[in-house]
Design a protein around this motif. Structure first.
Motif, short mmCIF file in Angstrom:
data_model
loop_
_atom_site.label_atom_id
_atom_site.label_comp_id
_atom_site.label_asym_id
_atom_site.label_seq_id
_atom_site.Cartn_x
_atom_site.Cartn_y
_atom_site.Cartn_z
N SER A 197 -53.91 1.83 16.70
CA SER A 197 -53.39 1.91 18.06
C SER A 197 -52.03 1.24 18.20
O SER A 197 -51.43 1.30 19.27
CB SER A 197 -54.38 1.21 18.99
N GLY A 198 -51.56 0.57 17.15
CA GLY A 198 -50.27 -0.10 17.22
C GLY A 198 -50.39 -1.58 17.53
O GLY A 198 -49.38 -2.27 17.58
N HIS A 199 -51.61 -2.08 17.75
CA HIS A 199 -51.78 -3.51 18.02
C HIS A 199 -51.75 -4.28 16.71
O HIS A 199 -52.28 -3.81 15.70
CB HIS A 199 -53.10 -3.76 18.75
N ARG A 200 -51.14 -5.46 16.75
CA ARG A 200 -51.04 -6.27 15.54
C ARG A 200 -51.81 -7.58 15.74
O ARG A 200 -51.72 -8.21 16.79
CB ARG A 200 -49.57 -6.55 15.24
N PRO A 249 -42.18 -6.41 16.08
CA PRO A 249 -42.72 -5.93 17.35
C PRO A 249 -42.15 -4.56 17.73
O PRO A 249 -40.97 -4.30 17.53
CB PRO A 249 -42.26 -6.99 18.35
N GLY A 289 -44.45 -9.48 25.07
CA GLY A 289 -43.44 -9.46 24.01
C GLY A 289 -42.16 -8.79 24.46
O GLY A 289 -41.06 -9.28 24.20
N ASP A 329 -45.77 -0.73 2.88
CA ASP A 329 -46.74 -0.37 3.92
C ASP A 329 -47.37 -1.60 4.55
O ASP A 329 -48.58 -1.70 4.68
CB ASP A 329 -47.82 0.55 3.35
N ALA A 331 -48.68 -0.99 23.19
CA ALA A 331 -48.35 -1.30 21.80
C ALA A 331 -47.94 -0.02 21.09
O ALA A 331 -48.46 1.05 21.38
CB ALA A 331 -49.55 -1.93 21.11
N ALA A 332 -47.01 -0.14 20.17
CA ALA A 332 -46.59 1.01 19.38
C ALA A 332 -46.62 0.61 17.92
O ALA A 332 -46.42 -0.56 17.59
CB ALA A 332 -45.17 1.42 19.79
N PRO A 333 -46.90 1.58 17.04
CA PRO A 333 -46.86 1.24 15.61
C PRO A 333 -45.49 0.71 15.23
O PRO A 333 -44.48 1.21 15.70
CB PRO A 333 -47.17 2.58 14.92
N PRO A 348 -47.30 -4.33 7.96
CA PRO A 348 -46.93 -4.28 9.37
C PRO A 348 -45.51 -4.82 9.58
O PRO A 348 -45.10 -5.77 8.91
CB PRO A 348 -47.95 -5.20 10.04
N PHE A 357 -42.69 -1.45 20.97
CA PHE A 357 -43.29 -1.22 22.27
C PHE A 357 -43.10 0.23 22.69
O PHE A 357 -42.02 0.78 22.52
CB PHE A 357 -42.65 -2.12 23.32
N ALA A 367 -46.82 -9.49 19.06
CA ALA A 367 -46.30 -8.57 20.07
C ALA A 367 -46.17 -7.17 19.46
O ALA A 367 -45.91 -7.04 18.27
CB ALA A 367 -44.94 -9.04 20.56
N GLU A 407 -52.29 -4.35 11.22
CA GLU A 407 -51.90 -3.48 12.33
C GLU A 407 -52.94 -2.39 12.47
O GLU A 407 -53.30 -1.71 11.51
CB GLU A 407 -50.52 -2.87 12.07
N VAL A 440 -54.72 0.13 9.72
CA VAL A 440 -54.01 1.09 8.89
C VAL A 440 -53.00 0.41 7.97
O VAL A 440 -52.65 0.94 6.93
CB VAL A 440 -53.31 2.16 9.76
N ARG A 441 -52.51 -0.75 8.39
CA ARG A 441 -51.56 -1.44 7.53
C ARG A 441 -51.87 -2.93 7.57
O ARG A 441 -52.23 -3.46 8.62
CB ARG A 441 -50.13 -1.24 8.02
N ILE A 482 -50.26 -8.32 25.58
CA ILE A 482 -49.41 -8.98 24.60
C ILE A 482 -48.12 -8.20 24.40
O ILE A 482 -47.04 -8.77 24.21
CB ILE A 482 -50.18 -9.20 23.27
N GLY A 483 -48.22 -6.85 24.48
CA GLY A 483 -47.02 -6.01 24.34
C GLY A 483 -46.08 -6.22 25.51
O GLY A 483 -44.86 -6.39 25.33
#
Lengths: 265, 510
Positions: B482-485, A209, A69, A204, A195-197, A206, A211, B510, B479, B446-447, A65-66
């Protein structure tokens, strides 16, 4: 998990398969598509080749998915300077069939739904053939191949055909590969996407996107550098984010109110 | 020896007074028991163009501004005027009248003219014919007034104004210009009979010779020949060979020549083909059919040949010429209007959309039209309805609300269909998720943001809210570390709708 081994594979591949890369000077600057993030564009020598083939490998299966995106973000940037539409080719069988592109979500990434046509095809063979037809016709401004799983037909010859057709018609070809290992190809660039935070937001929650990118290969340019970018929908560009920023202390992420108090006092 | 008797001229006119409103009822755009009107913007205001029987009984007339009509009849239902749809329905009536006589012509906007000379006795006389025509049109769901007279003009006037005698009709029945009618009314004439009693020379001198000709036609003294409506012949071209042809190249050359001939026929009509059917007649009697369809009308032989090659390549059993083909024919079963366009001198003059339509045609021929999709959606809160994939053929605007600046996406890029059930750990049963297990892996959240509560659309259910309205969904954007949403939802409100709500992953960001 074979994410770490991709680098090694691609290095060994390069020695055998690649011909000497053309120098960066013969690419006219106007055909380069900058990402928008200054440092990344500088590393790329101005941007990605607008009429070239670019591959986006998911670092792990769940990062497909990343990769998608990131490629869609680039397609959005390509559409912004080209009146032609985007053609998205996707498999209609296998794991890809369980998830469908979602119009409201695409619109929220900044992609106009009326400039996107989706082609669902049963196997990799049909998909590659349709992609080649589309790129050769020059009708779409960008062609996105969304190929999950191994595809033995996608070899050096197939990618070479796509590259030549892309250069001829000035089409940007974006190849998203999930659940597959890199194979020799004639692509102009190859990225590994994870994926990246997301960038921190108030409350706080999400964010948008983000990456984690590793440039595995770049024909005629530097490769091997890594960065983290976030997609800025309003600006229609990527922005680099600090890796450290996302790794905030755990206490902060769980007790935002307490952290605010400390700052205030 | 008797001379063959010359048949007495007889014309039939149909008038459909409520055609636009009855079309709306047939199209189920409006209920049959409410007053309705069709409106159009005229001279800067929305005005009634046509009304139905109920609205007419309430005193509404065409030409009235919509605001005035609403003030008089608050329950009035208004619909946009659609003259093309009316004309299409009128075409149906014209085809129906073709059963009674070959000489039929539409008389737009809401009439049909037929030359029934020598036909009436076949249907049991004039009265039986009138009844039969009215009954057949009534079966289409339309009300028709039918009149028979010696000339088309007289029948037309009688159908519109009723009665048996043209002489008793008011001056308004005269198909003359507005100012002529006003002038006649000012001169004191009330009925056509009074006019007809006048000598024609002074009438011609004062009101023009056109009026005298109209009167003569109404009185039956002069008849105007009518041009019957004929459906165009289908486009079909054929090539026969002295010797059977077997080589693919020759066959394709023959098809190209046929396509060129068909293009000339189509160009003469100002049409382009939407579907082409090629039949290859083999010498042993076998007939192979190749059908290609295009997204836009075309008469370009090169494009047609390219589509046919694609079609031949994608055939499950390749064309087997055997001992060769005796003849090949090409038909155009479906054609649309295609205007001649000025060719640009440069490449850039070609519009990009046309290229894309051509590409999609070729892809549709090879991979099937069902493979080509576009994003569609409805105005709904339920995610599956708000966005889905639709066939490229369907036209409909999909215009999701513009995203709010500075806010992250609230809807995922990919929607899982169907949603996948997951095990979730939440701190409290109706609280946000903390940890879930999906695809053989634990994801620590985490979020998160939520819940966004989406209630079921009970009004779409057969038994409405009182039966089983369905479960609400609480959506969370989450989220993982690992950063996946993900887009997760809890199905059912805890303790109010269900005791053990289930969790699902519905989308991936994404």
């Amino acid at each position: 998990m074979h994410g770490d081994s991709i680098l090694a594979t691609s290095k060994s591949v390069r020695r055998g398969a690649d011909r000497p890369a053309p120098s960066r000077a013969d690419v006219p600057a106007s055909s380069l598509l900058p990402l928008g993030a200054e440092r990344v564009d500088a590393e790329l020598g101005g941007g990605l080749k607008g009429d070239g083939l670019h591959e986006f490998y998911a670092a792990r299966t769940e990062d497909g998915i990343g990769a998608l995106g990131f490629a869609l973000g680039l397609a959005r940037r390509a559409l912004a300077r080209d009146a032609r539409p985007l053609l998205w080719l996707r498999l209609s069988r296998g794991p890809a069939a369980r998830a469908v592109p979602y119009g409201p979500g695409l619109a929220e990434l900044g992609l106009p739904p009326n400039r996107l046509t989706l082609l669902l095809l049963p196997d990799g063979k049909a998909l590659l053939r349709a992609a080649l037809d589309a790129v050769r016709s020059g009708a779409p401004g960008a062609v996105l191949l969304d190929l999950e799983g191994p595809c033995p037909l996608l070899d050096l010859t197939a990618s070479r055909r796509l590259t030549l057709a892309a250069e001829e018609t000035g089409t940007m070809v974006l190849m998203v590969r999930g659940g597959a290992r890199p194979v020799p190809s004639a692509a102009h660039s190859r990225w590994e996407v994870a994926a990246a935070p997301s960038p921190l937001r108030e409350g706080d929650v999400p964010g948008g996107p983000a990456f984690a990118l590793t440039l595995l290969r770049h024909r005629g340019g530097r490769d091997g550098f890594a960065c983290t970018v976030a997609w800025d929908r309003d600006g229609g560009m990527f922005r680099e984010t600090e890796r450290q920023e996302s790794e905030a202390p755990a206490s902060l992420s769980f007790l935002p109110a307490a952290a605010n108090d400390r700052k205030a006092g | 020896m008797r001379k063959a008797s010359v048949p007495v001229p007889l014309h039939m006119a149909l008038f459909l007074p409520w055609l636009p409103s009855e079309r709306a009822v047939l199209a189920k755009a409006v209920a049959p028991d409410v007053p309705c009107a069709l409106i159009e913007k005229q001279r800067g205001a929305l005005r009634l163009v046509a009304v139905d029987r109920r609205a007419a009984r309430l005193g509404l007339t065409p030409g009235l501004p919509l605001a005035d009509a609403r003030a008089r009849v608050p329950e009035l239902v208004s619909l946009p005027h659609a003259p093309e749809a009316d004309a299409a329905l009128l075409g149906k009536v014209v085809r129906l009248c073709g059963d009674f006589t070959p000489m039929v012509a539409p008389d737009p906007p809401a009439g049909v003219l037929c030359d029934m000379t020598g036909c009436a006795h076949l249907f049991g006389g004039r009265d039986a014919l009138r009844g039969e025509v009215a009954r057949r049109v009534g079966m289409l769901g339309l009300t028709a007034r039918v009149a028979l007279a010696g000339t088309g003009e007289a029948a037309r006037a009688l159908a519109r104004f009723g009665g048996e005698d043209v002489r008793a009709l008011p001056i308004e029945a005269l198909a003359a210009a507005e100012e002529v009618r006003v002038a006649l009314a000012r001169a004191g004439f009330r009925t056509l009979g009074e006019l007809m009693a006048q000598p024609s020379a002074p009438l011609a001198a004062r009101f023009g010779s056109e009026l005298v000709r109209l009167l003569a036609r109404l009185a039956g003294a002069e008849s105007q020949p009518m041009t019957p409506h004929r459906p165009p012949d289908p486009v079909r071209v054929e090539m026969r060979f002295a010797e059977p042809v077997g080589r693919t190249g020759d066959v394709l050359d023959a098809i190209e020549a046929l396509a060129g001939q068909a293009a000339v026929l189509l160009a003469r009509r100002g049409e382009g083909g939407r579907a082409f059917a090629v039949r290859l007649h083999r010498s042993d009697g076998h007939v192979a059919r190749l059908i290609v369809e295009t997204g836009a009308p075309t008469r370009d032989p090169a494009l047609l040949l390219r589509l046919l090659r694609e079609r031949i390549d994608s055939l499950a059993d390749p064309l087997d010429p055997g001992f060769g083909y005796d003849s090949i024919d090409l038909a155009v079963p479906r054609a649309d209007r295609l205007e001649e366009r000025q060719q640009g001198l440069t490449e850039e003059a070609r519009p990009a959309g046309q290229d894309m339509a051509g590409l999609l045609d070729r892809l549709a021929v090879r991979h099937g039209a069902g493979a080509i999709l576009r994003l569609a959606g409805e105005d709904s809160h339920v995610p599956e309805r708000a966005g889905h994939l639709a066939s490229c053929e369907e036209t409909g605007l999909f215009d999701p609300p513009p995203p709010q600046a500075g806010e992250p996406p609230t809807r995922p890029l990919l929607l899982l269909d169907p949603p996948q059930q997951v095990e979730v750990l939440a701190s409290v049963p109706d609280g946000p998720p903390r940890l879930f297990r999906w695809r053989d892996r634990a994801w620590r959240i985490v979020r998160q943001e939520g819940p966004e509560r989406i209630a079921p659309e009970w009004w779409r259910r057969a038994d409405g809210h009182d039966g089983n309205p369905g479960l609400s969904r609480d959506y969370y954007r989450a989220e993982a570390d690992s950063g996946h949403r993900f887009w997760l939802f809890r199905h059912g409100l805890y303790e109010r709708e269900t005791d053990a709500p289930r969790w699902y992953v519905h989308g991936l960001f994404a």
